[in-house]
Enzyme design. Structure first.
Site, PDB file in Angstrom:
ATOM      1  N   ILE A   1       0.909  -1.150   0.000  1.00  0.00           N
ATOM      2  CA  ILE A   1       0.000   0.000   0.000  1.00  0.00           C
ATOM      3  C   ILE A   1       0.948   1.199   0.000  1.00  0.00           C
ATOM      4  O   ILE A   1       1.564   1.514   1.012  1.00  0.00           O
ATOM      5  CB  ILE A   1      -0.935   0.007   1.222  1.00  0.00           C
ATOM      6  CG1 ILE A   1      -1.841  -1.226   1.208  1.00  0.00           C
ATOM      7  CG2 ILE A   1      -1.767   1.287   1.246  1.00  0.00           C
ATOM      8  CD1 ILE A   1      -2.749  -1.363   2.417  1.00  0.00           C
ATOM      9  N   PRO A   2       1.125   1.839  -1.156  1.00  0.00           N
ATOM     10  CA  PRO A   2       2.259   2.746  -1.377  1.00  0.00           C
ATOM     11  C   PRO A   2       2.148   4.133  -0.736  1.00  0.00           C
ATOM     12  O   PRO A   2       2.073   5.157  -1.417  1.00  0.00           O
ATOM     13  CB  PRO A   2       2.315   2.836  -2.901  1.00  0.00           C
ATOM     14  CG  PRO A   2       0.890   2.660  -3.324  1.00  0.00           C
ATOM     15  CD  PRO A   2       0.305   1.672  -2.353  1.00  0.00           C
ATOM     16  N   CYS A   3       2.198   4.178   0.581  1.00  0.00           N
ATOM     17  CA  CYS A   3       2.146   5.459   1.290  1.00  0.00           C
ATOM     18  C   CYS A   3       3.386   6.311   1.008  1.00  0.00           C
ATOM     19  O   CYS A   3       3.353   7.526   1.206  1.00  0.00           O
ATOM     20  CB  CYS A   3       1.959   5.237   2.790  1.00  0.00           C
ATOM     21  SG  CYS A   3       3.185   4.162   3.532  1.00  0.00           S
ATOM     22  N   HIS A   4       4.448   5.687   0.501  1.00  0.00           N
ATOM     23  CA  HIS A   4       5.659   6.450   0.170  1.00  0.00           C
ATOM     24  C   HIS A   4       5.423   7.404  -0.997  1.00  0.00           C
ATOM     25  O   HIS A   4       6.201   8.333  -1.199  1.00  0.00           O
ATOM     26  CB  HIS A   4       6.830   5.501  -0.140  1.00  0.00           C
ATOM     27  CG  HIS A   4       6.581   4.584  -1.299  1.00  0.00           C
ATOM     28  ND1 HIS A   4       5.903   3.375  -1.159  1.00  0.00           N
ATOM     29  CD2 HIS A   4       6.906   4.681  -2.608  1.00  0.00           C
ATOM     30  CE1 HIS A   4       5.843   2.780  -2.340  1.00  0.00           C
ATOM     31  NE2 HIS A   4       6.436   3.559  -3.235  1.00  0.00           N
ATOM     32  N   ARG A   5       4.344   7.244  -1.730  1.00  0.00           N
ATOM     33  CA  ARG A   5       4.054   8.102  -2.885  1.00  0.00           C
ATOM     34  C   ARG A   5       3.366   9.406  -2.503  1.00  0.00           C
ATOM     35  O   ARG A   5       3.024  10.198  -3.375  1.00  0.00           O
ATOM     36  CB  ARG A   5       3.197   7.332  -3.897  1.00  0.00           C
ATOM     37  CG  ARG A   5       3.934   6.143  -4.496  1.00  0.00           C
ATOM     38  CD  ARG A   5       3.109   5.400  -5.517  1.00  0.00           C
ATOM     39  NE  ARG A   5       3.793   4.177  -5.901  1.00  0.00           N
ATOM     40  CZ  ARG A   5       3.189   3.083  -6.341  1.00  0.00           C
ATOM     41  NH1 ARG A   5       1.867   3.064  -6.461  1.00  0.00           N
ATOM     42  NH2 ARG A   5       3.885   2.012  -6.658  1.00  0.00           N
TER      43      ARG A   5
END
Length: 181
Positions: free
Chosen positions: A130-134
Site C-alpha cells: 500500500i504505497p504510502c511512500h508516494r
C-alpha cells in the site's frame, strides 16, 4: 490457541533493509521494516510460516528488481473506515507518481482533511504494497515516512528509474544533432 487464527510471519531481505511480513488466514496484514542489528519486531505468540508469504516475498523481489509495478495479494490491514478509504486511495496512485496529502483529501471528497489523511497515511500497516511512500508535501518536499526518509527517497527514486530509465534516453535528440553540425 487456534493455530488457524494465530498471527504468522516471515522475514525477507531487501535493498532498504529487512522486511517483516505478518498476517493470518492467508492475508497480509502488515509489512514493516527494520535495519540489521535492531531487534526484530516479532511479537510473542506469532508463528513463522514462510510458505504463507511465498507469493508476497516473490512479488516484493520482483518489485525491487524493477519487474513489478503493482501487487496482487490478499490484504487485511486493520483500521478505521476512514483509514481504509485512504489506504484504498493510496493504491490508486500510479507507480512512479506522487501526490500530496491535500490532493488525496480532495480526491476522497474531504478537502479540509489533509491532516487526517496524513495521520491515516502514517498508520498504513502494509508499507510498500500500500504505497504510502508516494505521498509528499504540497511543495514537493519529502515528508514523514515510518521507514525513514532515506527509505522513502529510495523507493521513489527506484520507481522513477524503473518507469523512466535514464539509460534509455539518447544523449542527443535528433533535432539537436542536426543543428550542431
Amino acid at each position: 490457541m487456534d493455530t488457524a487464527a494465530a498471527r504468522c510471519y516471515t522475514t525477507t531481505s531487501s535493498p532498504i533493509g529487512e522486511l517483516l511480513l505478518s498476517g493470518r488466514d492467508g492475508a497480509l496484514a502488515a509489512l514493516s521494516m527494520w535495519w540489521p542489528g535492531e531487534p526484530q519486531p516479532v511479537r510473542p505468540g506469532w508463528r513463522r510460516d514462510d510458505a504463507m508469504f511465498a507469493a508476497a516475498v516473490a512479488q516484493l523481489d520482483e518489485y525491487f528488481a524493477g519487474r513489478r509495478t503493482g501487487f496482487d495479494l490478499p490484504l487485511a490491514p486493520a483500521g478505521t473506515g476512514f483509514q481504509q478509504r485512504v489506504w484504498h486511495a493510496l493504491c490508486e496512485i500510479p507507480y512512479g507518481d506522487t501526490t500530496s496529502y491535500g490532493a488525496l483529501a480532495r480526491q476522497l471528497g474531504s478537502p479540509d482533511a489533509s491532516r487526517a489523511v496524513g495521520l491515516a497515511n502514517g498508520r498504513n500497516p502494509i508499507a510498500i504494497v500500500i504505497p504510502c511512500h508516494r505521498v509528499i508535501g504540497a511543495d514537493g518536499s519529502l515528508t514523514g515516512y515510518g521507514g525513514g526518509l532515506d527509505r522513502k527517497r529510495w523507493l521513489l527514486d527506484h520507481e522513477r528509474e524503473v518507469r523512466h530509465p535514464v539509460a534509455s534516453l539518447p544523449l542527443f535528440s535528433a533535432s539537436a544533432s542536426a543543428t550542431t553540425r
